[in-house]
Design an enzyme around this catalytic site. Structure first.
Site, PDB file in Angstrom:
ATOM      1  N   SER A 191      18.975  46.342 -27.719  1.00  0.00           N
ATOM      2  CA  SER A 191      17.747  47.027 -28.147  1.00  0.00           C
ATOM      3  C   SER A 191      17.762  48.475 -27.676  1.00  0.00           C
ATOM      4  O   SER A 191      17.196  49.348 -28.328  1.00  0.00           O
ATOM      5  CB  SER A 191      16.512  46.296 -27.616  1.00  0.00           C
ATOM      6  OG  SER A 191      16.412  46.426 -26.210  1.00  0.00           O
ATOM      7  N   SER A 192      18.425  48.736 -26.542  1.00  0.00           N
ATOM      8  CA  SER A 192      18.449  50.117 -26.041  1.00  0.00           C
ATOM      9  C   SER A 192      19.229  51.022 -26.997  1.00  0.00           C
ATOM     10  O   SER A 192      18.787  52.135 -27.305  1.00  0.00           O
ATOM     11  CB  SER A 192      19.026  50.178 -24.626  1.00  0.00           C
ATOM     12  OG  SER A 192      20.341  49.671 -24.581  1.00  0.00           O
ATOM     13  N   ASP A 240      27.862  49.756 -27.881  1.00  0.00           N
ATOM     14  CA  ASP A 240      26.561  49.435 -28.463  1.00  0.00           C
ATOM     15  C   ASP A 240      26.080  50.513 -29.423  1.00  0.00           C
ATOM     16  O   ASP A 240      25.605  50.229 -30.527  1.00  0.00           O
ATOM     17  CB  ASP A 240      25.513  49.242 -27.357  1.00  0.00           C
ATOM     18  CG  ASP A 240      25.875  48.106 -26.425  1.00  0.00           C
ATOM     19  OD1 ASP A 240      26.825  47.363 -26.741  1.00  0.00           O
ATOM     20  OD2 ASP A 240      25.220  47.969 -25.378  1.00  0.00           O
ATOM     21  N   TYR A 246      27.302  44.971 -12.978  1.00  0.00           N
ATOM     22  CA  TYR A 246      28.006  45.711 -14.030  1.00  0.00           C
ATOM     23  C   TYR A 246      28.742  46.896 -13.401  1.00  0.00           C
ATOM     24  O   TYR A 246      29.932  47.129 -13.651  1.00  0.00           O
ATOM     25  CB  TYR A 246      26.992  46.187 -15.079  1.00  0.00           C
ATOM     26  CG  TYR A 246      27.580  46.859 -16.291  1.00  0.00           C
ATOM     27  CD1 TYR A 246      27.788  46.142 -17.469  1.00  0.00           C
ATOM     28  CD2 TYR A 246      27.914  48.209 -16.280  1.00  0.00           C
ATOM     29  CE1 TYR A 246      28.307  46.757 -18.593  1.00  0.00           C
ATOM     30  CE2 TYR A 246      28.431  48.836 -17.399  1.00  0.00           C
ATOM     31  CZ  TYR A 246      28.623  48.111 -18.552  1.00  0.00           C
ATOM     32  OH  TYR A 246      29.145  48.719 -19.665  1.00  0.00           O
TER      33      TYR A 246
HETATM   34  P1  ADP Z   1      19.320  45.452 -24.239  1.00  0.00           P
HETATM   35  O1  ADP Z   1      19.880  46.733 -24.736  1.00  0.00           O
HETATM   36  O2  ADP Z   1      20.343  44.401 -24.010  1.00  0.00           O
HETATM   37  O3  ADP Z   1      18.194  44.928 -25.068  1.00  0.00           O
HETATM   38  P2  ADP Z   1      18.597  47.132 -22.024  1.00  0.00           P
HETATM   39  O4  ADP Z   1      18.105  46.837 -20.653  1.00  0.00           O
HETATM   40  O5  ADP Z   1      19.831  47.927 -22.168  1.00  0.00           O
HETATM   41  O6  ADP Z   1      18.687  45.730 -22.802  1.00  0.00           O
HETATM   42  O7  ADP Z   1      17.461  47.911 -22.828  1.00  0.00           O
HETATM   43  C1  ADP Z   1      16.149  47.402 -22.886  1.00  0.00           C
HETATM   44  C2  ADP Z   1      15.165  48.521 -22.652  1.00  0.00           C
HETATM   45  O8  ADP Z   1      15.156  49.415 -23.784  1.00  0.00           O
HETATM   46  C3  ADP Z   1      13.726  48.036 -22.543  1.00  0.00           C
HETATM   47  O9  ADP Z   1      13.421  47.625 -21.218  1.00  0.00           O
HETATM   48  C4  ADP Z   1      12.950  49.300 -22.937  1.00  0.00           C
HETATM   49  O10 ADP Z   1      12.899  50.210 -21.864  1.00  0.00           O
HETATM   50  C5  ADP Z   1      13.851  49.903 -24.022  1.00  0.00           C
HETATM   51  N1  ADP Z   1      13.422  49.444 -25.349  1.00  0.00           N
HETATM   52  C6  ADP Z   1      14.109  48.666 -26.198  1.00  0.00           C
HETATM   53  N2  ADP Z   1      13.402  48.433 -27.341  1.00  0.00           N
HETATM   54  C7  ADP Z   1      12.228  49.072 -27.202  1.00  0.00           C
HETATM   55  C8  ADP Z   1      11.057  49.212 -28.016  1.00  0.00           C
HETATM   56  N3  ADP Z   1      10.952  48.635 -29.203  1.00  0.00           N
HETATM   57  N4  ADP Z   1      10.043  49.979 -27.541  1.00  0.00           N
HETATM   58  C9  ADP Z   1      10.147  50.565 -26.341  1.00  0.00           C
HETATM   59  N5  ADP Z   1      11.206  50.457 -25.530  1.00  0.00           N
HETATM   60  C10 ADP Z   1      12.240  49.727 -25.932  1.00  0.00           C
HETATM   61 MG    MG Z   2      21.248  47.949 -23.681  1.00  0.00          MG
END
Ligand code: ADP
Ligand code: MG
Length: 390
Positions: free
Chosen positions: A133-134, A178, A230
């Site tokens: 998601s990041s 990613d 990590y």
């Molecule tokens: P992953 O990339 O595996 O999902 P990460 O820890 O790298 O996990 O990234 C997650 C973080 O990215 C969340 O804690 C938030 O800070 C940010 N994030 C992701 N999606 C959103 C969203 N839709 N709105 C706001 N922040 C987001």
């Molecule tokens: Mg991430």
């Protein structure tokens, strides 16, 4: 949160209007990703093979010219952040806004004339599930700003800038996979990426046509120590490369592995890390060869070998991920492995279409018996990378 679709571009634009009182200049989407094979290789100059998920982060964006950046996420209850572009500095923001602010900072630092923006976004990419998601968040912002400021940046460069935002501004030492996946993947294909020179090859992947499915099982467990672990793995790989006198572990030839391990003597931890990275690069190349030869079913055991290597040598699996993999395999899966950084997050399961329900149920039962919450399971079909949607 819907489990497999994108947020509606119309809805995100409408919410933008309600929030900022003006129309957005456009709406962009960037997907999360799942990694088919090639784990913990991307910071060793190695090979990876992710594909984009149908889950996306969608951003409505309007350009500003007054040096301000306003940020809002439908998925957070933090309100609108209003930032001064000239005050953006690495390490100053611990919240979610660090990701988009970091992208703006990285663009400006690279000399691109970003003058400000209003951004509202919404996402269906599960956060913290190893599905990136990041990167989806970074890439959607980078693409929108590149388009709106006429920067015309190539996709690989967008990915690099997003990685810099995450490494330097957010402070997470991730590799390049990613962001490249989110920026460069194509529908119906996995992306074979050489992380040394960022060259890519689109590998057709149509599992349904061959009677198979790839399931993603999100364990919904993320262990708290994952960032530190990590970093330790990364440092261990660098130590291995230094001890072996190579730029990166990528440079150890597959048939030179035994010699390299012997050279590492009693550095037991480094030996295990090196063995994983070298054999994992080889597994990626094997999967590419098998897929290109139409021998798709045969990738199953290679995925499973990858899991064993991550569990036993790299030691980044978790009891929940092992439970998914073991249960899926005893229930007839063709192959299974953890995906993403590890210590929780998601696993993938390659299965005959006809076995899908049996496997899903078996995993759910195993989780219930272990006292764990029901995992979230969905089918992953390779989707399109980042694009403008309205
Ligand atoms: P992953 O990339 O595996 O999902 P990460 O820890 O790298 O996990 O990234 C997650 C973080 O990215 C969340 O804690 C938030 O800070 C940010 N994030 C992701 N999606 C959103 C969203 N839709 N709105 C706001 N922040 C987001
Ligand atoms: Mg991430």
């Amino acid at each position: 949160m819907p489990s497999s679709s994108s947020p509606s571009a119309d809805q995100v634009a409408q919410d933008f209007r309600a929030l900022y009182g003006t129309d957005p200049d456009g709406v962009w989407a960037a997907p999360g990703r799942v990694n088919l094979i090639g784990e913990h290789t991307d910071y060793n100059d190695g090979f990876v093979m992710p594909f984009a998920l149908p889950h996306t982060t969608v951003a409505a964006v309007a350009r500003r010219t007054d040096g301000r950046l306003r940020l809002h996420s439908a998925d957070m209850d933090t309100g609108v952040a209003d930032l001064d572009l000239d005050a953006l500095a690495p390490g100053t923001d611990r919240g979610w806004t660090a990701y988009p602010a970091g992208v703006v900072w990285a663009l400006r630092e690279a000399g691109h004339p970003v003058t400000g923006a209003d951004i509202h976004l919404a996402s269906t990419v599960p956060t913290g599930a190893g599905l990136s998601s990041s990167a989806a968040l970074e890439v959607v912002v980078a693409l929108a700003l590149s388009d709106l400021h006429g920067l015309d940046l190539p996709r690989w460069k967008l990915a690099r800038l997003c990685q810099r935002a995450e490494n330097v501004y957010v402070g997470a030492p991730t590799g390049i996979m990613d962001q490249t996946a989110s920026a460069c993947c194509e529908a119906g294909h996995a992306l074979f990426l050489d992380t040394r020179d960022l060259s890519t090859r689109q590998i057709p992947l149509d599992l349904a046509a061959e009677g198979m499915r790839l399931l993603v099982v999100d364990t919904r467990v993320q262990h708290a120590h994952s960032d530190g672990e990590y970093g330790r793995r990364r440092a261990g790989c660098e130590k291995g490369a230094a001890l072996l006198g190579v730029d990166a572990l990528r440079d150890i030839p597959y048939d030179g592995l035994d010699e390299a391990l012997a050279q590492l003597g009693d550095e037991e931890e480094v030996r295990r890390l090196v063995r994983h990275v070298v054999t994992e690069n080889q597994r990626v190349e094997r999967v590419v060869t098998l897929l290109e030869a139409g021998r798709t079913r045969e990738i199953g055991p290679v995925l499973t070998e990858g899991h064993a290597s991550l569990r036993d040598d790299f030691r980044v699996s978790s009891p929940e991920l092992d439970l998914v993999v073991d249960t899926a395999l005893t229930s007839g899966a063709l192959g299974a492995r953890m995906t993403g950084g590890g210590f929780g997050g998601s696993a993938i399961v390659l299965t005959e279409t006809t076995d899908t329900d049996t496997i899903k149920k078996a995993v759910e039962t195993a989780f219930a018996n272990a006292g764990l919450a029901t995992p979230r399971t969905f089918e992953a079909v390779p989707a399109q990378g980042a694009r403008k949607v309205a």
